[in-house]
Design an enzyme around this catalytic site. Structure first.
Site, PDB file in Angstrom:
ATOM      1  N   GLY A 241      43.919  38.622  35.129  1.00 39.23           N
ATOM      2  CA  GLY A 241      43.557  39.187  33.832  1.00 39.23           C
ATOM      3  C   GLY A 241      42.172  39.826  33.830  1.00 39.23           C
ATOM      4  N   HIS A 242      41.904  40.556  32.783  1.00 40.69           N
ATOM      5  CA  HIS A 242      40.664  41.322  32.703  1.00 40.69           C
ATOM      6  C   HIS A 242      39.428  40.432  32.723  1.00 40.69           C
ATOM      7  CE1 HIS A 242      39.974  40.506  28.360  1.00 40.69           C
ATOM      8  NE2 HIS A 242      41.287  40.462  28.304  1.00 40.69           N
ATOM      9  N   ASN A 243      38.399  40.907  33.416  1.00 42.76           N
ATOM     10  CA  ASN A 243      37.101  40.234  33.521  1.00 42.76           C
ATOM     11  C   ASN A 243      37.162  38.930  34.301  1.00 42.76           C
ATOM     12  OD1 ASN A 243      36.982  41.940  30.854  1.00 42.76           O
ATOM     13  ND2 ASN A 243      34.872  41.688  31.538  1.00 42.76           N
TER      14      ASN A 243
END
Lengths: 348, 348, 348
Positions: A241-243
């Site tokens: 997932g993002h970050n």
């Protein structure tokens, strides 16, 4: 191509315990598949029966392995699996890169493609993208604007790298992998009654020596970077997932899911289908068992299991106890009854 | 591009509590990534330490947030996350659509492509397919015969929309997403000893404003339609089985699986890796926690957890109790022993 | 196209119990979607209400079904679902193969493509690959060097078959499926501090009549073969690890994961999101419930459930008992207290 047993022993720093040093082998195979021309390895006592039955011409064994074998020459090494990897790599070198751009590829005129790179048909390279030396882009690979692919990386068919995302050197991205799709970020607007998309303007960056499995996804960051660290290996159908930050040398088995903004410190191992909630930190070298669900930080050098994940030893005790639970219920009922009877008798 | 704090306050209907109204910011970032030229937001008390440490030049806060900050200007809004989304959208507008069909695309002569649409190389548009105004089809997108893509939708590289399937307006389909592959339907024939494929002759239909993540799949219906409702947002690697209905504004996190013929009413939220059995109804606005397995209908406005899924409060009590289970076993053993002794004494 | 009820009864070996034999139907549909021109089926008592309400013109029922219906003609058959499949196939024959190679396809001059095969745009066929009679390769399909596709198979858009891998006859591979990506095999080298990749030099082989879902992955073997047996059906987003064997006629629902070197004997059924550890054997016709995690061998003809998977009946007893667990804890506390009181009284 063949290698002599003497040559193999030298290659892996091993000792030929039995067998003719000039005997040659023509390849490698697992214990069950091996034929007399193959080298195999014995790395786990669990496979002793397969070792005894193997038709291999030679086997790599550890200190505690046998010194002779009915059919196979025996080479002792410190780590049979690692030695096997090195011998296999000697037999199976990757195919030579054939520099050039297929006439059916489309490369933006502002892109920089190293002349030693190989671009297959139906490859698209966007504006200002950079493709390093000896990179192989198989058919159907798409590189967005300003994407960068480091030297010696291989992108298999239909891989997509979105704009501005970065792939390091010597990476392998398998078919259908996606680097840099939008992170999953929305804010609900109760007046408009809609989820408002938050622009995902960060990037995804894979450091050197990363492997990303078929159809796996590493999302771009909302702002900043999603990072997969040096030498991390990711299997098929994994979601990062993002970050999130995947620490160097981490291992993510198939179908693992990392929610957003989660940090894996170096050398973390996640079993297949495990899931990690967002905004957590998993300590270095920690192992998360397959299908586990982690919902809080985990310290380094720990093994956790289950959903919600607990230390492996504690979880196993619970799992074992659960099998007694139906009987326990009736036992407690019986106790209640006996106790009531006693209490009745005890009354004056 | 820059925006003044006064302009931002006006944009989001907020109040500038501290800071120079004419100060300008150049972009947005999370609290940890932000630099002095950035606007950030503080939406969750959990991140108070990050707020205190942020280098951001301005922050959006809610009523219960601080009125001043050591470095940042402070703008008070009703919903900081939503306001942040709106400011981010002001800074990061999607790139302009460049109308035209790449010479390396193949469009069937019976297809209807709006002249304002942008079709990249290696795009294939089948017979009678329709592509709306300002649609962007990135390289490698395939539209089957009679497929329809609504105005302003963006299909990222290597998306496949099978024949007759429908994508609404303003949808975003990420790389590798598949709309309309066959539902998984077979009938076993004991005489022929084979699984007989049931033709999947329905369609898949995405309504307006749907987002579908990378490598996610929405299967076509056996007969009729599989539907993803208006404004639903679906993350990566999600499976929506045939004849399912995903209600408007539902949120499906990564790796969720819906078996066939399941209905999500409006606004359902499914955590990552959750699975829903077939032929169920999940009530409006219900939340299913990550990794849960739902095997029966769930009422509206409920939160469920675990496999099989139970109400969250009940499941947490069970989870907490399980940690006592191994000790409980030995305690019951001790009780049994003590009771037997007492019973022995109580005998006349 | 229409079929008379008499014709349908003959096609499926059924008996027309009520209705005009010369009445014709124009297609098939589920009970809820059907209109008067449709044939439907009633195969599960659970859907009795839908049967009563259906607008279908005819229904297929089993022995225990009704003999008349308010609106629908009734045809009795041994297996309604199977009979429905056969009628649906009579109505919906696959589109004719249009032999030829699109000018935008790239076929290596050493590849062998049967002249009856249909190759769409942006298809790449590598050196020495073989494409059988009446094969359909949709746009964006990539066949590596020496890959083989058997007669009458259909590969949907953007499918990748890696070098040397084999797809049997009459197979269907849905969009984005990947056959033959590298197995996930590494050996850690503590001195170089890196995971050394073990070359994956085996292949993946799909036997005849296999269906592989969208974005599913079957990895190639380390050495030897990964095999999907005749007539097995695999849904979307499934992972089949290296050196696994999926037995003939097995059914793998969406998002299932098989770790490496696991053997499914014939006719195994795995529910959605189930995971099977490596080096196991799952006996013939065994059913593994959705989301289960199997960590040890399972005998034939068994039904297992949960993580770790137990026999279904035992697991259900545990699941039922768990709901009593929080109360059980307090009951045991109460017992301890009552017993202590009794013990106090019993003291001389």
């Amino acid at each position: 191509m063949t290698l002599t047993l003497a040559g193999i022993a030298q290659l892996v720093g091993g000792e030929l315990l039995s067998g003719d040093p000039q005997r040659s082998v023509a390849g490698v195979a697992g214990l069950e598949d091996a034929r007399p021309e193959h080298l195999s390895f014995f790395g786990n006592a669990r496979y002793r029966a397969q070792l005894d039955a193997t038709q291999a011409g030679a086997v790599l064994v550890a200190k505690d392995g046998p010194v002779t074998h009915a059919r196979a020459a025996v080479i002792r090494v410190a780590q049979p699996h690692l030695a096997f990897a090195h011998v296999a790599r000697a037999f199976h070198r990757p195919p030579n890169v054939r520099p050039g751009i297929a006439p059916q590829a489309v490369v933006d005129e502002t892109a920089q493609v190293d002349p030693s790179a190989q671009l297959g048909p139906f490859v698209w390279v966007g504006p200002r993208a950079k493709v390093g030396a000896r990179v192989v882009l198989h058919p159907g690979v798409t590189l967005g604007a300003d994407a960068q692919i480091g030297d010696d990386s291989v992108l298999h068919p239909n891989v997509t790298v979105y704009e501005r995302c970065i792939v390091g050197r010597r990476c392998v991205l398998h078919a259908g992998a996606v680097v840099g799709a939008d992170g999953f970020g929305f804010a609900f607007d109760p007046q408009a009654v809609e989820h408002v998309k938050i622009p995902q303007v960060g990037i995804a960056r894979l450091e050197d020596d990363v492997e990303l499995g078929a159809n796996s996804c590493v999302d771009r960051a909302t702002t900043g970077e999603t990072v997969v660290g040096r030498g991390a290996k990711i299997d098929n159908l994994v979601q990062v997932g993002h970050n999130s930050v995947v620490g160097p040398l981490s291992i993510l088995c198939a179908q693992v899911g990392l929610a957003g903004s989660t940090t894996l410190e170096p050398g973390v191992m996640l079993g297949g289908q495990a899931g990690i909630s967002g905004h957590l930190t998993i300590g270095a070298r920690t192992k998360v068992a397959a299908q586990s669900g982690v919902i809080s930080d985990v310290a380094a050098n720990t093994e956790v299991l289950g959903t919600p994940a607990l230390r492996k030893s504690e979880q196993w005790r619970i799992v074992a106890a659960q099998r007694h639970l139906p009987k326990l219920l009736s036992e407690v009922r019986a106790l209640q009854k006996r106790l009531s009877e006693l209490e009745g008798k005890a009354k004056p």
